[in-house]
Design a protein around this motif. Structure first.
Motif, mmCIF file in Angstrom:
data_model
loop_
_atom_site.group_PDB
_atom_site.id
_atom_site.type_symbol
_atom_site.label_atom_id
_atom_site.label_comp_id
_atom_site.label_asym_id
_atom_site.label_seq_id
_atom_site.Cartn_x
_atom_site.Cartn_y
_atom_site.Cartn_z
ATOM 1 N N THR A 8 28.790 50.599 42.023
ATOM 2 C CA THR A 8 29.944 50.097 41.264
ATOM 3 C C THR A 8 29.560 48.823 40.515
ATOM 4 O O THR A 8 28.611 48.131 40.874
ATOM 5 C CB THR A 8 31.140 49.749 42.189
ATOM 6 O OG1 THR A 8 30.773 48.619 42.993
ATOM 7 C CG2 THR A 8 31.552 50.903 43.072
ATOM 8 N N TYR A 28 31.271 46.176 40.539
ATOM 9 C CA TYR A 28 31.499 45.071 41.467
ATOM 10 C C TYR A 28 30.231 44.761 42.280
ATOM 11 O O TYR A 28 29.795 43.614 42.361
ATOM 12 C CB TYR A 28 32.666 45.433 42.401
ATOM 13 C CG TYR A 28 33.164 44.271 43.230
ATOM 14 C CD1 TYR A 28 34.282 43.534 42.821
ATOM 15 C CD2 TYR A 28 32.547 43.917 44.421
ATOM 16 C CE1 TYR A 28 34.750 42.471 43.577
ATOM 17 C CE2 TYR A 28 33.008 42.846 45.184
ATOM 18 C CZ TYR A 28 34.110 42.137 44.759
ATOM 19 O OH TYR A 28 34.569 41.079 45.509
ATOM 20 N N GLU A 84 35.199 37.835 41.014
ATOM 21 C CA GLU A 84 36.495 38.061 40.379
ATOM 22 C C GLU A 84 36.634 37.250 39.099
ATOM 23 O O GLU A 84 37.151 37.738 38.095
ATOM 24 C CB GLU A 84 37.624 37.796 41.379
ATOM 25 C CG GLU A 84 37.771 39.030 42.259
ATOM 26 C CD GLU A 84 38.615 38.849 43.497
ATOM 27 O OE1 GLU A 84 39.238 37.784 43.643
ATOM 28 O OE2 GLU A 84 38.625 39.785 44.328
ATOM 29 N N GLU A 144 37.085 38.806 35.252
ATOM 30 C CA GLU A 144 38.176 38.349 34.375
ATOM 31 C C GLU A 144 37.614 37.860 33.044
ATOM 32 O O GLU A 144 38.068 38.266 31.973
ATOM 33 C CB GLU A 144 38.907 37.153 35.014
ATOM 34 C CG GLU A 144 39.727 37.487 36.247
ATOM 35 C CD GLU A 144 41.109 37.980 35.890
ATOM 36 O OE1 GLU A 144 41.534 37.736 34.751
ATOM 37 O OE2 GLU A 144 41.746 38.623 36.754
ATOM 38 N N ASP A 162 36.407 40.452 30.870
ATOM 39 C CA ASP A 162 37.431 41.457 30.622
ATOM 40 C C ASP A 162 36.986 42.852 31.083
ATOM 41 O O ASP A 162 37.101 43.830 30.365
ATOM 42 C CB ASP A 162 37.782 41.458 29.116
ATOM 43 C CG ASP A 162 39.101 42.142 28.852
ATOM 44 O OD1 ASP A 162 39.893 42.298 29.805
ATOM 45 O OD2 ASP A 162 39.340 42.562 27.698
ATOM 46 N N VAL A 186 37.787 43.876 34.485
ATOM 47 C CA VAL A 186 38.445 44.096 35.785
ATOM 48 C C VAL A 186 38.732 45.590 36.009
ATOM 49 O O VAL A 186 38.497 46.111 37.092
ATOM 50 C CB VAL A 186 39.759 43.274 35.891
ATOM 51 C CG1 VAL A 186 40.480 43.563 37.192
ATOM 52 C CG2 VAL A 186 39.461 41.786 35.751
ATOM 53 N N GLU A 187 39.181 46.256 34.949
ATOM 54 C CA GLU A 187 39.574 47.677 35.098
ATOM 55 C C GLU A 187 38.404 48.599 35.433
ATOM 56 O O GLU A 187 38.618 49.691 35.944
ATOM 57 C CB GLU A 187 40.238 48.225 33.817
ATOM 58 C CG GLU A 187 41.549 47.634 33.452
ATOM 59 C CD GLU A 187 41.351 46.518 32.430
ATOM 60 O OE1 GLU A 187 41.411 46.811 31.239
ATOM 61 O OE2 GLU A 187 41.130 45.381 32.841
ATOM 62 N N ILE A 188 37.221 48.184 35.122
ATOM 63 C CA ILE A 188 36.082 49.087 35.356
ATOM 64 C C ILE A 188 35.272 48.668 36.584
ATOM 65 O O ILE A 188 34.176 49.159 36.806
ATOM 66 C CB ILE A 188 35.149 49.186 34.117
ATOM 67 C CG1 ILE A 188 34.592 47.816 33.722
ATOM 68 C CG2 ILE A 188 35.865 49.843 32.955
ATOM 69 C CD1 ILE A 188 33.457 47.893 32.708
ATOM 70 N N LYS A 189 35.819 47.790 37.411
ATOM 71 C CA LYS A 189 35.015 47.227 38.511
ATOM 72 C C LYS A 189 34.572 48.267 39.543
ATOM 73 O O LYS A 189 33.557 48.060 40.213
ATOM 74 C CB LYS A 189 35.743 46.060 39.188
ATOM 75 C CG LYS A 189 36.947 46.424 40.041
ATOM 76 C CD LYS A 189 37.510 45.155 40.664
ATOM 77 C CE LYS A 189 38.857 45.311 41.281
ATOM 78 N NZ LYS A 189 39.053 46.350 42.254
ATOM 79 N N ASP A 190 35.305 49.382 39.650
ATOM 80 C CA ASP A 190 34.908 50.401 40.627
ATOM 81 C C ASP A 190 34.099 51.541 40.001
ATOM 82 O O ASP A 190 33.768 52.517 40.666
ATOM 83 C CB ASP A 190 36.151 50.968 41.317
ATOM 84 C CG ASP A 190 36.881 49.874 42.086
ATOM 85 O OD1 ASP A 190 36.187 49.032 42.713
ATOM 86 O OD2 ASP A 190 38.123 49.836 42.029
ATOM 87 N N GLN A 191 33.785 51.389 38.718
ATOM 88 C CA GLN A 191 33.054 52.480 38.051
ATOM 89 C C GLN A 191 31.543 52.369 38.267
ATOM 90 O O GLN A 191 31.023 51.315 38.607
ATOM 91 C CB GLN A 191 33.370 52.470 36.552
ATOM 92 C CG GLN A 191 34.806 52.910 36.275
ATOM 93 C CD GLN A 191 35.049 53.135 34.793
ATOM 94 O OE1 GLN A 191 34.149 53.494 34.043
ATOM 95 N NE2 GLN A 191 36.297 52.934 34.391
ATOM 96 N N GLN A 194 30.295 48.020 27.271
ATOM 97 C CA GLN A 194 30.766 47.709 28.631
ATOM 98 C C GLN A 194 29.590 47.306 29.518
ATOM 99 O O GLN A 194 29.671 46.352 30.281
ATOM 100 C CB GLN A 194 31.465 48.925 29.247
ATOM 101 C CG GLN A 194 32.828 49.219 28.655
ATOM 102 C CD GLN A 194 33.400 50.532 29.170
ATOM 103 O OE1 GLN A 194 32.657 51.494 29.422
ATOM 104 N NE2 GLN A 194 34.710 50.581 29.328
#
Ligand SMILES: Nc1ncnc2c1ncn2[C@@H]1O[C@H](COP(=O)(O)OP(=O)(O)OP(=O)(O)O)[C@@H](O)[C@H]1O
Ligand SMILES: [Mg+2]
Length: 282
Positions: A103, A105, A127, A131, A134, A136-141, A150
């Motif tokens: 991921t 993260y 974290e 932020e 920008d 945050v939405e892809i942190k588990d991808q 990206q």
């Protein structure tokens, strides 16, 4: 506040005859966005490596002069002591990824784990970086499933999480489409507002004209000029150094239209046409 000082830097790669950096001197102020330009083989990447300490700690060879980061001489400290001050982002985001994390993260956490930070501090920094970039939405991808833009933002986030004062980017948008490039320039500009000093080697002249506070022009290992983008792109001999001025500047040069206060050519579309411009031949 002065953050980088380079004094008479000279460098030659091992087993070569040529000075790739030839007597370079300049100083940088904290929070500036510096565009580093010049033809292929001018020495841009090598200068980036010198500021990040890879020269002379990783690339050996002949070295003269000084590179001071926050008054510490890069040559005389361990590379570990430089990494916390200077972050380096490479051209290809693929090469910056660990290749072992599932991921985004975990990818960002990797460098921090190596620094031996406590878990709470790590979480906070990850974290914050998510932020700031920008993402945050892809942190588990999965990192390798991302778009180029990206992925480059993830690469920058993993460097930023280490809290460098100076961020060096060596042609970070060369692998990216226009949208991905724009994403990178926008986030990098945002970082200067956090007080981070930016040095970006870049071929995309229009973007440098839009974003850089100052431009450093290299040719054949020598510093040709270090000045505002307006001043650099107004140079009549720019092409002789293998660099093209932005489109708007080239049009203005052809028409002889300059800023009446500075005598320099416009470098961005919004500066042209404007009341402040005059035609030389009038
Ligand atoms: N590892 C190396 N060993 C020997 N010479 C090298 C090495 N890396 C680069 N050079 C030489 O140093 C010079 C400067 O290269 P550098 O990569 O710093 O230029 P650059 O301005 O970044 O070019 P580009 O626009 O192609 O990225 C070139 O002549 C190159 O061939
Ligand atoms: Mg290069």
């Amino acid at each position: 506040m002065k953050i980088v000082e380079v004094q008479n830097l000279k460098y030659k790669y091992p087993d070569t005859d040529k000075l790739v950096l030839n007597d370079i001197s300049f100083t940088l102020e904290k929070g500036e966005f510096i565009g580093l330009i010049g033809r292929n083989t001018a020495g841009k990447s090598t200068l980036c490596f010198s500021l990040a300490g890879l020269v002379p700690h990783f690339f050996k060879g002949a070295y003269g002069g000084k590179v001071l980061i926050e008054d510490i001489e890069v040559r005389h400290v361990e590379i570990e002591d430089i990494i916390t001050k200077v972050g380096l982002v490479f051209e290809n985001p693929f090469s910056q990824m660990t290749g072992s994390k599932y991921t985004v993260y975990e990818e960002i956490a990797f460098g921090l784990e190596n620094m031996g930070l406590e878990r709470a501090e790590m979480t906070k920094r990850i974290e914050e970086s998510l932020e700031l970039l920008d993402i945050v939405e892809i942190k588990d991808q999965f990192p390798f499933g991302l778009s180029g833009g990206q992925m480059q933002r993830v690469a920058i986030a993993s460097v930023i999480a280490m809290r460098p004062d100076i961020l060096i980017l060596d042609e970070p948008t060369s692998q990216l489409d226009p949208q991905g490039s724009e994403e990178v320039f926008k986030v990098v500009e945002g970082l200067t507002k956090e007080g981070i000093t930016i040095i970006m080697a870049e071929q995309k002249i229009e973007k440098i004209a839009e974003y850089a506070d100052k431009v450093l022009l290299l040719d054949d290992g020598k510093l040709v000029d270090f000045n505002t983008p307006e001043y650099i792109f107004s140079r009549e001999d720019l092409m002789e150094h293998g660099v093209e001025a932005p489109t708007i500047t080239r049009i203005a040069k052809r028409l002889g239209i300059t800023n009446k206060n500075t005598g320099l050519y416009p470098i961005r579309f919004e500066q042209f046409p404007a009341d402040s411009l005059v035609t030389k031949n009038e």
